[in-house]
Design a protein around this motif. Structure first.
Motif, PDB file in Angstrom:
ATOM      1  N   SER A  82      -1.703  -1.097  -6.627  1.00  0.00           N
ATOM      2  CA  SER A  82      -3.101  -0.806  -6.960  1.00  0.00           C
ATOM      3  C   SER A  82      -4.041  -1.405  -5.913  1.00  0.00           C
ATOM      4  O   SER A  82      -3.704  -2.376  -5.230  1.00  0.00           O
ATOM      5  CB  SER A  82      -3.444  -1.390  -8.334  1.00  0.00           C
ATOM      6  OG  SER A  82      -3.517  -2.808  -8.269  1.00  0.00           O
ATOM      7  N   SER A  83      -5.218  -0.814  -5.813  1.00  0.00           N
ATOM      8  CA  SER A  83      -6.218  -1.339  -4.881  1.00  0.00           C
ATOM      9  C   SER A  83      -6.577  -2.776  -5.220  1.00  0.00           C
ATOM     10  O   SER A  83      -6.804  -3.594  -4.332  1.00  0.00           O
ATOM     11  CB  SER A  83      -7.484  -0.470  -4.900  1.00  0.00           C
ATOM     12  OG  SER A  83      -7.229   0.776  -4.302  1.00  0.00           O
ATOM     13  N   SER A  84      -6.603  -3.092  -6.500  1.00  0.00           N
ATOM     14  CA  SER A  84      -6.907  -4.455  -6.917  1.00  0.00           C
ATOM     15  C   SER A  84      -5.844  -5.434  -6.403  1.00  0.00           C
ATOM     16  O   SER A  84      -6.175  -6.510  -5.887  1.00  0.00           O
ATOM     17  CB  SER A  84      -7.003  -4.527  -8.442  1.00  0.00           C
ATOM     18  OG  SER A  84      -7.249  -5.848  -8.860  1.00  0.00           O
ATOM     19  N   TRP A  86       0.840  -1.200   0.000  1.00  0.00           N
ATOM     20  CA  TRP A  86       0.000   0.000   0.000  1.00  0.00           C
ATOM     21  C   TRP A  86       0.875   1.251   0.000  1.00  0.00           C
ATOM     22  O   TRP A  86       0.679   2.164  -0.795  1.00  0.00           O
ATOM     23  CB  TRP A  86      -0.931  -0.008   1.212  1.00  0.00           C
ATOM     24  CG  TRP A  86      -1.655   1.277   1.408  1.00  0.00           C
ATOM     25  CD1 TRP A  86      -1.306   2.301   2.238  1.00  0.00           C
ATOM     26  CD2 TRP A  86      -2.840   1.707   0.741  1.00  0.00           C
ATOM     27  NE1 TRP A  86      -2.207   3.331   2.143  1.00  0.00           N
ATOM     28  CE2 TRP A  86      -3.160   2.992   1.231  1.00  0.00           C
ATOM     29  CE3 TRP A  86      -3.677   1.131  -0.213  1.00  0.00           C
ATOM     30  CZ2 TRP A  86      -4.268   3.709   0.797  1.00  0.00           C
ATOM     31  CZ3 TRP A  86      -4.788   1.845  -0.643  1.00  0.00           C
ATOM     32  CH2 TRP A  86      -5.075   3.112  -0.156  1.00  0.00           C
ATOM     33  N   VAL A 129     -10.468  -1.984   0.695  1.00  0.00           N
ATOM     34  CA  VAL A 129      -9.027  -1.797   0.901  1.00  0.00           C
ATOM     35  C   VAL A 129      -8.769  -0.628   1.840  1.00  0.00           C
ATOM     36  O   VAL A 129      -7.984  -0.734   2.789  1.00  0.00           O
ATOM     37  CB  VAL A 129      -8.302  -1.607  -0.449  1.00  0.00           C
ATOM     38  CG1 VAL A 129      -6.865  -1.146  -0.243  1.00  0.00           C
ATOM     39  CG2 VAL A 129      -8.342  -2.894  -1.262  1.00  0.00           C
ATOM     40  N   GLU A 130      -9.432   0.487   1.618  1.00  0.00           N
ATOM     41  CA  GLU A 130      -9.225   1.653   2.475  1.00  0.00           C
ATOM     42  C   GLU A 130      -9.654   1.369   3.912  1.00  0.00           C
ATOM     43  O   GLU A 130      -8.969   1.772   4.857  1.00  0.00           O
ATOM     44  CB  GLU A 130      -9.963   2.860   1.911  1.00  0.00           C
ATOM     45  CG  GLU A 130      -9.309   3.390   0.653  1.00  0.00           C
ATOM     46  CD  GLU A 130     -10.093   4.491  -0.034  1.00  0.00           C
ATOM     47  OE1 GLU A 130     -11.153   4.920   0.493  1.00  0.00           O
ATOM     48  OE2 GLU A 130      -9.652   4.932  -1.113  1.00  0.00           O
ATOM     49  N   ASP A 131     -10.761   0.670   4.092  1.00  0.00           N
ATOM     50  CA  ASP A 131     -11.202   0.302   5.437  1.00  0.00           C
ATOM     51  C   ASP A 131     -10.161  -0.572   6.130  1.00  0.00           C
ATOM     52  O   ASP A 131      -9.879  -0.401   7.318  1.00  0.00           O
ATOM     53  CB  ASP A 131     -12.538  -0.451   5.396  1.00  0.00           C
ATOM     54  CG  ASP A 131     -13.716   0.443   5.080  1.00  0.00           C
ATOM     55  OD1 ASP A 131     -13.591   1.680   5.193  1.00  0.00           O
ATOM     56  OD2 ASP A 131     -14.775  -0.112   4.714  1.00  0.00           O
ATOM     57  N   SER A 178     -17.391  -2.107  -2.945  1.00  0.00           N
ATOM     58  CA  SER A 178     -16.315  -1.540  -3.742  1.00  0.00           C
ATOM     59  C   SER A 178     -14.957  -2.030  -3.233  1.00  0.00           C
ATOM     60  O   SER A 178     -14.677  -1.999  -2.032  1.00  0.00           O
ATOM     61  CB  SER A 178     -16.377  -0.014  -3.656  1.00  0.00           C
ATOM     62  OG  SER A 178     -15.152   0.563  -4.033  1.00  0.00           O
ATOM     63  N   ILE A 179     -14.127  -2.480  -4.156  1.00  0.00           N
ATOM     64  CA  ILE A 179     -12.775  -2.915  -3.798  1.00  0.00           C
ATOM     65  C   ILE A 179     -12.029  -1.781  -3.108  1.00  0.00           C
ATOM     66  O   ILE A 179     -11.372  -1.989  -2.085  1.00  0.00           O
ATOM     67  CB  ILE A 179     -12.007  -3.408  -5.049  1.00  0.00           C
ATOM     68  CG1 ILE A 179     -12.565  -4.758  -5.491  1.00  0.00           C
ATOM     69  CG2 ILE A 179     -10.518  -3.481  -4.788  1.00  0.00           C
ATOM     70  CD1 ILE A 179     -11.975  -5.285  -6.785  1.00  0.00           C
ATOM     71  N   ASN A 180     -12.151  -0.574  -3.631  1.00  0.00           N
ATOM     72  CA  ASN A 180     -11.463   0.572  -3.024  1.00  0.00           C
ATOM     73  C   ASN A 180     -11.913   0.796  -1.588  1.00  0.00           C
ATOM     74  O   ASN A 180     -11.084   1.064  -0.708  1.00  0.00           O
ATOM     75  CB  ASN A 180     -11.676   1.840  -3.843  1.00  0.00           C
ATOM     76  CG  ASN A 180     -10.949   1.818  -5.160  1.00  0.00           C
ATOM     77  OD1 ASN A 180      -9.978   1.097  -5.335  1.00  0.00           O
ATOM     78  ND2 ASN A 180     -11.430   2.593  -6.108  1.00  0.00           N
ATOM     79  N   ASP A 181     -13.220   0.707  -1.343  1.00  0.00           N
ATOM     80  CA  ASP A 181     -13.736   0.909   0.011  1.00  0.00           C
ATOM     81  C   ASP A 181     -13.210  -0.161   0.965  1.00  0.00           C
ATOM     82  O   ASP A 181     -12.801   0.146   2.089  1.00  0.00           O
ATOM     83  CB  ASP A 181     -15.273   0.886   0.029  1.00  0.00           C
ATOM     84  CG  ASP A 181     -15.883   2.108  -0.625  1.00  0.00           C
ATOM     85  OD1 ASP A 181     -15.166   3.115  -0.834  1.00  0.00           O
ATOM     86  OD2 ASP A 181     -17.093   2.055  -0.939  1.00  0.00           O
ATOM     87  N   TYR A 202      -6.233  -5.749  -2.653  1.00  0.00           N
ATOM     88  CA  TYR A 202      -7.438  -6.526  -2.379  1.00  0.00           C
ATOM     89  C   TYR A 202      -7.138  -8.023  -2.469  1.00  0.00           C
ATOM     90  O   TYR A 202      -7.517  -8.796  -1.588  1.00  0.00           O
ATOM     91  CB  TYR A 202      -8.536  -6.128  -3.374  1.00  0.00           C
ATOM     92  CG  TYR A 202      -9.791  -6.945  -3.268  1.00  0.00           C
ATOM     93  CD1 TYR A 202     -10.786  -6.599  -2.354  1.00  0.00           C
ATOM     94  CD2 TYR A 202     -10.012  -8.049  -4.091  1.00  0.00           C
ATOM     95  CE1 TYR A 202     -11.946  -7.336  -2.253  1.00  0.00           C
ATOM     96  CE2 TYR A 202     -11.180  -8.787  -3.998  1.00  0.00           C
ATOM     97  CZ  TYR A 202     -12.139  -8.429  -3.081  1.00  0.00           C
ATOM     98  OH  TYR A 202     -13.287  -9.172  -2.977  1.00  0.00           O
TER      99      TYR A 202
END
Length: 83
Positions: A19-21, A14, A64-66, A59-62, A24
């Motif tokens: 990438s977020s993907s 990170w 990952v960020e969480d 959402s993958i982004n959500d 994930y």
């Protein structure tokens, strides 16, 4: 790698701008391999919730960020930094 090293690998990825993907997919592997090795009830509960989110359309982004810095998975972060 052990549970802590694998967790730190995700966090380094990170910080290095993966990438977020990619993050994930590392998270999915980490939870699948280590969720039964978590010690605290809070971290176990959060890992179960995280696994449920993998199976939904969140959402993958959500997700990952969480996991990386949100309040939602602070129990996992706390357990992984106690070493």
């Amino acid at each position: 790698m052990n549970i802590y090293e694998s967790y730190q690998f995700i966090m380094r990825a990170w910080n290095d701008g993966a990438s977020s993907s990619d993050i994930y997919h590392m998270m999915v592997d980490w939870v699948e391999e280590y969720r039964d090795k978590l010690k605290t009830d809070a971290a176990k509960k959060e890992a179960a919730e995280l696994w449920d989110r993998f199976e939904t359309n969140d959402s993958i982004n959500d997700i990952v960020e969480d996991f990386v810095y949100g309040d939602r998975y602070s129990g996992i972060r706390q357990e992984m930094t106690i070493v």
